[in-house]
Design an enzyme around this catalytic site. Structure first.
Site, PDB file in Angstrom:
ATOM      1  N   TYR A   1       0.796  -1.229   0.000  1.00 19.09           N
ATOM      2  CA  TYR A   1       0.000   0.000   0.000  1.00 19.09           C
ATOM      3  C   TYR A   1       0.833   1.286   0.000  1.00 19.09           C
ATOM      4  CZ  TYR A   1      -3.872  -3.168   0.804  1.00 19.09           C
ATOM      5  OH  TYR A   1      -4.795  -4.171   0.664  1.00 19.09           O
TER       6      TYR A   1
ATOM      7  N   HIS B   1     -18.276 -18.339  -7.723  1.00 18.97           N
ATOM      8  CA  HIS B   1     -17.953 -17.008  -7.193  1.00 18.97           C
ATOM      9  C   HIS B   1     -17.452 -16.114  -8.338  1.00 18.97           C
ATOM     10  CE1 HIS B   1     -17.262 -14.121  -4.024  1.00 18.97           C
ATOM     11  NE2 HIS B   1     -16.265 -13.717  -4.783  1.00 18.97           N
ATOM     12  N   ALA B   2     -18.068 -14.948  -8.471  1.00 15.47           N
ATOM     13  CA  ALA B   2     -17.805 -14.095  -9.633  1.00 15.47           C
ATOM     14  C   ALA B   2     -16.346 -13.641  -9.697  1.00 15.47           C
ATOM     15  CB  ALA B   2     -18.708 -12.865  -9.570  1.00 15.47           C
TER      16      ALA B   2
ATOM     17  N   HIS C   1     -19.750  -4.565 -11.180  1.00 13.60           N
ATOM     18  CA  HIS C   1     -18.498  -4.693 -10.421  1.00 13.60           C
ATOM     19  C   HIS C   1     -17.428  -5.407 -11.261  1.00 13.60           C
ATOM     20  CE1 HIS C   1     -15.937  -5.585  -6.838  1.00 13.60           C
ATOM     21  NE2 HIS C   1     -15.672  -6.678  -7.524  1.00 13.60           N
ATOM     22  N   GLU C   2     -17.799  -6.538 -11.829  1.00 10.94           N
ATOM     23  CA  GLU C   2     -16.814  -7.324 -12.588  1.00 10.94           C
ATOM     24  C   GLU C   2     -16.336  -6.564 -13.825  1.00 10.94           C
ATOM     25  OE1 GLU C   2     -15.391  -9.778 -11.348  1.00 10.94           O
ATOM     26  OE2 GLU C   2     -16.779 -10.019  -9.684  1.00 10.94           O
TER      27      GLU C   2
ATOM     28  N   HIS D   1     -13.391  -4.390 -13.201  1.00 14.22           N
ATOM     29  CA  HIS D   1     -12.092  -5.067 -13.329  1.00 14.22           C
ATOM     30  C   HIS D   1     -11.690  -5.162 -14.803  1.00 14.22           C
ATOM     31  CE1 HIS D   1     -11.807  -6.268  -9.143  1.00 14.22           C
ATOM     32  NE2 HIS D   1     -12.890  -7.015  -9.181  1.00 14.22           N
TER      33      HIS D   1
ATOM     34  N   GLU E   1     -11.007  -3.079  -6.820  1.00 14.95           N
ATOM     35  CA  GLU E   1     -12.348  -3.459  -6.372  1.00 14.95           C
ATOM     36  C   GLU E   1     -13.333  -2.299  -6.431  1.00 14.95           C
ATOM     37  OE1 GLU E   1     -13.077  -6.417  -6.143  1.00 14.95           O
ATOM     38  OE2 GLU E   1     -11.053  -7.248  -6.085  1.00 14.95           O
TER      39      GLU E   1
ATOM     40  N   TRP F   1     -13.001 -16.396  15.071  1.00 10.35           N
ATOM     41  CA  TRP F   1     -13.853 -15.959  13.955  1.00 10.35           C
ATOM     42  C   TRP F   1     -15.124 -15.302  14.485  1.00 10.35           C
ATOM     43  CZ3 TRP F   1     -13.734 -15.191   8.834  1.00 10.35           C
ATOM     44  CH2 TRP F   1     -14.933 -15.174   8.111  1.00 10.35           C
TER      45      TRP F   1
ATOM     46  N   HIS G   1     -13.272 -16.384  -0.111  1.00 13.28           N
ATOM     47  CA  HIS G   1     -11.936 -15.790  -0.143  1.00 13.28           C
ATOM     48  C   HIS G   1     -10.951 -16.467   0.803  1.00 13.28           C
ATOM     49  CE1 HIS G   1     -14.792 -13.043  -1.873  1.00 13.28           C
ATOM     50  NE2 HIS G   1     -13.806 -12.399  -2.465  1.00 13.28           N
TER      51      HIS G   1
ATOM     52  N   ARG H   1      -8.890  -5.297   0.737  1.00 15.12           N
ATOM     53  CA  ARG H   1      -9.176  -4.572  -0.499  1.00 15.12           C
ATOM     54  C   ARG H   1     -10.641  -4.146  -0.600  1.00 15.12           C
ATOM     55  NH1 ARG H   1      -7.793  -9.198  -4.789  1.00 15.12           N
ATOM     56  NH2 ARG H   1      -5.895  -9.078  -3.583  1.00 15.12           N
ATOM     57  N   TYR H   2     -11.547  -5.012  -0.148  1.00 14.78           N
ATOM     58  CA  TYR H   2     -12.976  -4.692  -0.298  1.00 14.78           C
ATOM     59  C   TYR H   2     -13.411  -3.639   0.716  1.00 14.78           C
ATOM     60  CZ  TYR H   2     -12.892  -9.013  -3.028  1.00 14.78           C
ATOM     61  OH  TYR H   2     -12.594  -9.983  -3.943  1.00 14.78           O
TER      62      TYR H   2
END
Ligand code: X8Z
Ligand code: ZN
Length: 658
Positions: free
Chosen positions: A225, A385-386, A415-416, A419, A443, A516, A544, A553-554
């Site tokens: 970053y 998963h896209a 969204h896709e 990219h 993203e 978790w 993921h 990232r999201y």
């Protein structure tokens, strides 16, 4: 997923194969006695060479990965694991070869390339060949197991197996408490066998990360970053602090509504947290499917995109059925249904493409339409998963989805394509710069476009009825966006809080699940209705984790996209409240956006950000500006409630069925 993560280093290895050729050029400089210039030429030549060969070898890996993701079998997995192993072996060699250049005189571009090289994989490979082989096999297996995951009930002829899509449909549409619980718990059985794989996986990647000079894999992930790992971690805390009050208001409102719907005992869990199985989404990351429960003003604004898409599908189905009238065998009826699904998925994608084209961006290449996976195949397991793919860095771009005609999938297409347009925009940059300014940028591209899908835009494309301008319609529109965006933010943060802990050893394997749920409680205020012991591996039920895609990232994207949105609104000359702005059809905004995309990773993200927005920092104030009417409204709604939740409250025995 952005396959570039695993691929970026590929070129480096290939480049090294021909390093001897570079040396020959360099030696002529040495003869002049100018050693600094020699070193500079060496480094620049090294980088040039690896860029060239990277591009040449890159398609071998994408092809193997595409195949194993769209046709899950033992064979395709073996091929993908091998391709990955070969590539990671080369990566290791090449990173070592780049080492002597570090700190040497070279062009800023070469220095940045070498920096990016070390960060180019999310799966740092161990040196030991046997361990590397083991790692790629485990990684491929985990992703394949996730993709093929099914929850089966009943026995013999009565056995019924449901995949993630079917189980997600139950959460989205059923309001039967037990049916939702069964679907939620059922999906979380698929990851139980992954636990031991993940334990080993983390050991192996940590060994790789240490070999590269990082403390652990988490530190390596935080090193991408253009600031120190500690600084980006602190940045995420700061940004979360900015938007958390808004999330807390939304949480409070949702809890009140759930309690009204399911009763005070079932509409919440201990500590005032939201029941994990009732949020309309397997991971409680997007509450948009709870519209029927959470809609502020019934019918105001009528933003019922789901119905419009369903109607479109029904029209396609009627057309396909009409073609087989009189000769409709069972097989033909199924085929007609698939034809309708595919036609609808393509129409939805054309809609998304149209937005980008309206900004002055190119049309998608013909090969995109030929090679993309639009809908779930009938005859095999795939990773639904896209994801968006740049197969060659030369225009063979694709998406891989299992599109269904609903709003969530519709926005995922936008969204896709974000990219995909990023890929296309930076395709003429040196291969190692062909990635996002940082991964949150990648993203955020498509999601920024989603923010431009205002009620007016949706009306203009005929997806929703004429919009009224009432305060109620505004709140409904804001709520619709908040259920997708605001509900996501704590989830975007907690996944990597968990993985950072796993990688740095503060979360031990025998506490995976406990940690978790502690993080889910702390950040999301979400809990299970009954304790989830260590026999489960609930992190593995989210793509993921088995797919090893970093998630911070999201979270960053959900902050950035509002900054980008504001900047594009400015470029389009928008006056008035931020949330009213759409730049659909605005070429000025489009040009500015395209210019930013074209920069790829060629410069620190702060510079790229400044060129677009005028500022150099990520900042949550645009989120708050956008949602200010909703936040005010939520405060009024929640008046008198004691909002917030207690993360540590013990989970009681589950309420009785019924
Ligand atoms: O994984 C994705 C995209 C592919 S990069 C579909 N997203 C995250 C998720 O589904 O968990 C988009 C939003 C968050
Ligand atoms: Zn994405």
């Amino acid at each position: 997923m952005n396959p570039r993560n695993t691929l970026l280093a590929l070129a480096i290895g290939a480049g090294l194969l021909s390093l001897s050729a570079c040396k020959k050029d360099a030696s002529s400089d040495a003869a002049t006695g100018d050693t600094a210039a020699t070193a500079k030429n060496d480094a620049d030549a090294f980088v040039a060479r690896i860029n060239q060969e990277y591009k040449a070898i890159y398609p071998d890996l994408t092809a193997a990965q595409w195949l194993s993701s769209t046709y899950i079998t033992d064979d395709t997995q073996a091929i993908a694991a091998k391709a990955n192993e070969r590539y990671l072996t080369l990566l290791n060699t090449w990173i070592k070869a780049a080492k002597p250049f570090e700190g040497q005189k070279m062009s800023p571009e070469s220095a940045r390339t070498i920096l990016l090289l070390k960060l180019s994989t999310a799966m740092p490979p161990p040196d030991d060949a046997k361990k590397l082989e083991e790692l790629t096999k485990i990684a491929t297996k985990m992703e394949g197991d996730y993709g093929a995951g099914k929850y089966c009930t009943g026995e013999g002829d009565k056995q019924q197996c449901r995949d993630l899509g079917e189980l997600s449909d139950v959460l989205a549409k059923s309001r039967d408490y037990q049916a939702q619980l069964d679907a939620w718990q059922g999906w979380h059985t698929i990851s139980q066998p992954m636990r031991k794989d993940y334990v080993r996986f983390s050991e192996l990647v940590n060994e790789g990360a240490k070999g590269m000079g990082f403390a652990d894999t988490g530190e390596m992930w935080r090193s991408g970053y253009d600031m120190s790992p500690a600084e980006i971690a602190a940045e995420t805390d700061r940004l979360w602090g900015q938007v958390k009050p808004l999330y807390e208001q939304l949480h409070c409102y949702a809890r009140t509504k759930l309690k009204a719907k399911y009763g005070a005992d079932k509409g919440q869990v201990a500590g005032g947290m939201l029941p994990a199985h009732l949020m309309g989404n397997m991971w409680q990351q997007d509450w948009g499917n709870l519209w029927d429960v959470l809609e502020p003003y019934k019918g105001a604004g009528s933003l019922d995109i789901n119905s419009a898409l369903q109607a479109q599908y029904q029209r396609n189905l009627s057309a396909a059925r009409a073609k087989i009238e009189g000769e409709a065998t069972a097989e033909k009826v199924v085929e007609a249904d698939r034809e309708a699904q595919l036609a609808t998925a393509k129409q939805m994608t054309q809609r998304a493409e149209d937005f980008y084209v309206s900004l002055g961006m190119p049309k998608l290449p013909e090969s995109y339409w030929q090679k993309t996976q639009f809908i779930q195949p009938r005859d095999r397991d795939v990773v639904c998963h896209a994801s968006a793919w740049d197969m060659t860095m030369g225009g063979d771009v694709r998406t891989k989805m299992c599109i269904k005609p609903n709003e969530e999938e519709f926005t995922t297409i936008y969204h896709e394509l974000g990219h995909v347009y990023y890929y296309l925009a930076y395709n003429d940059k040196p291969p190692l710069f062909q990635t996002g300014a940082h991964d949150g940028f990648h993203e955020a591209i498509g999601d920024t476009i989603v923010l431009g899908m205002t009620p007016k835009y949706l009306e203009s494309i005929g997806l929703v009825n004429a919009q009224d301008q009432s305060k109620e319609a505004l709140i409904n529109a804001q709520m619709r966006m908040a259920l997708a965006k605001v509900s996501f933010m704590p989830f975007g943060l907690m996944i990597d809080r968990w993985r950072w802990g796993v990688f740095d050893g503060s979360i031990k394997p025998d506490h995976y699940n406990q940690a978790w749920w502690e993080l889910k409680a702390k950040y999301q205020g979400v809990g299970p209705i009954a304790p989830r012991g260590e026999e489960f591996f609930d992190a593995g039920a989210k793509y993921h984790v088995p797919g090893n895609t970093p998630y911070t990232r999201y979270f960053l994207s959900h902050i950035l996209q509002f900054q980008f949105y504001k900047a594009l609104c400015d470029a389009a000359g928008h006056k008035g409240p931020l949330y009213e702005c759409s730049y659909y059809g605005n070429k000025d905004a489009g040009q500015k956006y395209w210019a930013m995309l074209g920069k790829g990773a060629s410069q620190p993200w702060q510079k790229t950000m400044k060129e677009l927005t005028g500022g150099e920092k990520m900042d949550g104030s645009a989120v708050l500006e956008y949602f200010s009417p909703l936040q005010e409204w939520l405060k009024q709604q929640n008046e008198g409630q004691s909002c917030g939740w207690q993360a540590g409250a013990p989970v009681p025995a589950p309420p009785k069925a019924g």
